[in-house]
Motif scaffolding. Structure first.
Motif, PDB file in Angstrom:
ATOM      1  N   PRO A  49      17.206 -37.741  -6.390  1.00 45.10           N
ATOM      2  CA  PRO A  49      16.487 -38.932  -6.830  1.00 45.10           C
ATOM      3  C   PRO A  49      15.818 -38.716  -8.194  1.00 45.10           C
ATOM      4  O   PRO A  49      15.483 -37.589  -8.561  1.00 45.10           O
ATOM      5  CB  PRO A  49      15.433 -39.148  -5.738  1.00 45.10           C
ATOM      6  N   SER A  50      15.629 -39.812  -8.913  1.00 44.64           N
ATOM      7  CA  SER A  50      14.938 -39.749 -10.197  1.00 44.64           C
ATOM      8  C   SER A  50      13.463 -39.425  -9.955  1.00 44.64           C
ATOM      9  O   SER A  50      12.977 -39.463  -8.823  1.00 44.64           O
ATOM     10  CB  SER A  50      15.046 -41.100 -10.911  1.00 44.64           C
ATOM     11  N   GLN A  51      12.745 -39.131 -11.039  1.00 49.23           N
ATOM     12  CA  GLN A  51      11.316 -38.832 -10.915  1.00 49.23           C
ATOM     13  C   GLN A  51      10.572 -40.018 -10.291  1.00 49.23           C
ATOM     14  O   GLN A  51       9.731 -39.828  -9.415  1.00 49.23           O
ATOM     15  CB  GLN A  51      10.722 -38.513 -12.284  1.00 49.23           C
ATOM     16  N   LEU A  52      10.880 -41.219 -10.749  1.00 47.52           N
ATOM     17  CA  LEU A  52      10.196 -42.394 -10.212  1.00 47.52           C
ATOM     18  C   LEU A  52      10.527 -42.612  -8.741  1.00 47.52           C
ATOM     19  O   LEU A  52       9.661 -42.994  -7.955  1.00 47.52           O
ATOM     20  CB  LEU A  52      10.548 -43.633 -11.038  1.00 47.52           C
ATOM     21  N   TYR A 110       4.151 -36.419 -18.699  1.00 50.22           N
ATOM     22  CA  TYR A 110       4.354 -35.551 -19.858  1.00 50.22           C
ATOM     23  C   TYR A 110       5.672 -35.877 -20.564  1.00 50.22           C
ATOM     24  O   TYR A 110       5.740 -35.948 -21.779  1.00 50.22           O
ATOM     25  CB  TYR A 110       4.338 -34.082 -19.432  1.00 50.22           C
ATOM     26  N   SER A 111       6.716 -36.110 -19.791  1.00 45.49           N
ATOM     27  CA  SER A 111       8.033 -36.366 -20.393  1.00 45.49           C
ATOM     28  C   SER A 111       8.087 -37.712 -21.107  1.00 45.49           C
ATOM     29  O   SER A 111       8.836 -37.876 -22.053  1.00 45.49           O
ATOM     30  CB  SER A 111       9.131 -36.308 -19.326  1.00 45.49           C
ATOM     31  N   GLN A 112       7.274 -38.665 -20.681  1.00 42.47           N
ATOM     32  CA  GLN A 112       7.318 -39.997 -21.271  1.00 42.47           C
ATOM     33  C   GLN A 112       6.374 -40.170 -22.449  1.00 42.47           C
ATOM     34  O   GLN A 112       6.515 -41.100 -23.228  1.00 42.47           O
ATOM     35  CB  GLN A 112       6.991 -41.047 -20.197  1.00 42.47           C
ATOM     36  N   ALA A 113       5.405 -39.274 -22.579  1.00 44.70           N
ATOM     37  CA  ALA A 113       4.427 -39.390 -23.659  1.00 44.70           C
ATOM     38  C   ALA A 113       5.032 -38.946 -24.982  1.00 44.70           C
ATOM     39  O   ALA A 113       5.727 -37.934 -25.033  1.00 44.70           O
ATOM     40  CB  ALA A 113       3.202 -38.540 -23.342  1.00 44.70           C
ATOM     41  N   PRO A 114       4.757 -39.688 -26.058  1.00 42.86           N
ATOM     42  CA  PRO A 114       5.180 -39.208 -27.385  1.00 42.86           C
ATOM     43  C   PRO A 114       4.483 -37.880 -27.692  1.00 42.86           C
ATOM     44  O   PRO A 114       3.415 -37.585 -27.147  1.00 42.86           O
ATOM     45  CB  PRO A 114       4.700 -40.303 -28.339  1.00 42.86           C
ATOM     46  N   LEU A 115       5.056 -37.110 -28.583  1.00 34.68           N
ATOM     47  CA  LEU A 115       4.574 -35.768 -28.900  1.00 34.68           C
ATOM     48  C   LEU A 115       3.083 -35.761 -29.245  1.00 34.68           C
ATOM     49  O   LEU A 115       2.343 -34.900 -28.779  1.00 34.68           O
ATOM     50  CB  LEU A 115       5.384 -35.185 -30.062  1.00 34.68           C
ATOM     51  N   VAL A 116       2.622 -36.723 -30.021  1.00 35.46           N
ATOM     52  CA  VAL A 116       1.223 -36.719 -30.460  1.00 35.46           C
ATOM     53  C   VAL A 116       0.263 -37.203 -29.378  1.00 35.46           C
ATOM     54  O   VAL A 116      -0.945 -37.130 -29.555  1.00 35.46           O
ATOM     55  CB  VAL A 116       1.029 -37.581 -31.730  1.00 35.46           C
ATOM     56  N   TYR A 181       8.395 -52.012 -10.079  1.00 34.42           N
ATOM     57  CA  TYR A 181       8.180 -51.663 -11.483  1.00 34.42           C
ATOM     58  C   TYR A 181       9.165 -50.588 -11.942  1.00 34.42           C
ATOM     59  O   TYR A 181       9.719 -50.667 -13.038  1.00 34.42           O
ATOM     60  CB  TYR A 181       6.743 -51.180 -11.700  1.00 34.42           C
ATOM     61  N   ALA A 182       9.387 -49.594 -11.106  1.00 30.02           N
ATOM     62  CA  ALA A 182      10.248 -48.456 -11.476  1.00 30.02           C
ATOM     63  C   ALA A 182      11.683 -48.897 -11.752  1.00 30.02           C
ATOM     64  O   ALA A 182      12.369 -48.311 -12.594  1.00 30.02           O
ATOM     65  CB  ALA A 182      10.215 -47.400 -10.376  1.00 30.02           C
ATOM     66  N   ARG A 183      12.150 -49.910 -11.056  1.00 30.32           N
ATOM     67  CA  ARG A 183      13.523 -50.388 -11.268  1.00 30.32           C
ATOM     68  C   ARG A 183      13.731 -50.931 -12.683  1.00 30.32           C
ATOM     69  O   ARG A 183      14.833 -50.893 -13.203  1.00 30.32           O
ATOM     70  CB  ARG A 183      13.866 -51.474 -10.262  1.00 30.32           C
ATOM     71  N   ARG A 184      12.673 -51.447 -13.295  1.00 30.31           N
ATOM     72  CA  ARG A 184      12.795 -52.045 -14.629  1.00 30.31           C
ATOM     73  C   ARG A 184      12.398 -51.085 -15.740  1.00 30.31           C
ATOM     74  O   ARG A 184      12.517 -51.413 -16.904  1.00 30.31           O
ATOM     75  CB  ARG A 184      11.901 -53.290 -14.713  1.00 30.31           C
ATOM     76  N   TYR A 185      11.902 -49.904 -15.379  1.00 26.38           N
ATOM     77  CA  TYR A 185      11.379 -48.975 -16.386  1.00 26.38           C
ATOM     78  C   TYR A 185      12.511 -48.326 -17.173  1.00 26.38           C
ATOM     79  O   TYR A 185      13.471 -47.822 -16.608  1.00 26.38           O
ATOM     80  CB  TYR A 185      10.517 -47.891 -15.716  1.00 26.38           C
ATOM     81  N   LYS A 186      12.394 -48.331 -18.481  1.00 24.64           N
ATOM     82  CA  LYS A 186      13.365 -47.660 -19.367  1.00 24.64           C
ATOM     83  C   LYS A 186      12.814 -46.288 -19.727  1.00 24.64           C
ATOM     84  O   LYS A 186      11.726 -46.171 -20.258  1.00 24.64           O
ATOM     85  CB  LYS A 186      13.558 -48.484 -20.640  1.00 24.64           C
ATOM     86  N   MET A 187      13.585 -45.235 -19.429  1.00 24.76           N
ATOM     87  CA  MET A 187      13.093 -43.861 -19.592  1.00 24.76           C
ATOM     88  C   MET A 187      13.432 -43.303 -20.975  1.00 24.76           C
ATOM     89  O   MET A 187      14.584 -43.001 -21.246  1.00 24.76           O
ATOM     90  CB  MET A 187      13.718 -42.946 -18.531  1.00 24.76           C
TER      91      MET A 187
END
Length: 193
Positions: A49-52, A110-116, A181-187
């Motif tokens: 399964p995905s993270q979500l 962490y994976s979804q946050a931009p570097l800064v 919500y997770a179904r519509r989320y673009k990773m």
């Protein structure tokens, strides 16, 4: 736990509060089990399964744990005492759910946050946990108020059992909302190189 019998071979130093030590012990067992056995096995079947989805399953497992505890409380309220060892069952469900939500959620944030913004996102994760803990305190306080307690007693179940079923319903509602919500989320992929 105080209303349950100790295990048949209960040592004299054992107290019901020590059952809570089961949670960290299970965390230390479930995380390696997931990483070394469960996820590789599901990956080999093409079904990891995905993270979500893992987080959604974790929320639902918490709901199942509360249903088990609520049912156990109903049995205790009916006058039947059974072994404290039965608490292991809901602890397994709750801890498995906790691992799926907490560890996976931190990795996802962490994976979804931009570097800064990686540090800021981690602080927002902790803020969300704090808000959740405050919500539990407020829910417990409101349910244990005199007006609510009298209405709960009219149903024939104890306040403790009601709280367990209340949190179960809330967990399942949260799982459904999260799933929607997770179904519509673009990773995006914002892992560091």
């Amino acid at each position: 736990a105080l209303s349950m019998r100790g295990p048949m071979t209960k040592p004299s130093w054992f107290s019901p509060a020590q059952m809570q030590a089961l949670n960290p012990a299970l965390v230390m067992l479930i995380i390696p089990f997931n990483n070394l056995v469960l996820w590789p096995y599901l990956r080999s079947l093409g079904r990891e399964p995905s993270q979500l989805k893992k987080m959604n399953i974790g929320i639902a497992l918490a709901g199942i744990a509360w249903i088990i505890v609520g049912t156990m409380q109903l049995v205790i309220d009916g006058g039947t005492k059974f072994s404290i060892v039965w608490q292991v069952l809901p602890y397994v469900f709750l801890t498995f759910g906790e691992v799926l939500v907490s560890a996976t959620g931190l990795e996802f944030a962490y994976s979804q946050a931009p570097l800064v913004m990686k540090g800021a996102i981690m602080s927002f994760w902790n803020l969300a946990v704090t808000v959740g803990n405050i919500w539990v305190v407020l829910a417990n306080h409101s349910v244990k108020g005199e007006w609510m307690t009298s209405h709960i007693k009219e149903t024939g179940i104890s306040v403790t059992a009601f709280l367990m079923f209340f949190f179960a319903v809330f967990a399942f509602a949260a799982a459904l909302a999260f799933r929607s919500y997770a179904r519509r989320y673009k990773m995006p992929d914002n892992y560091r190189a």
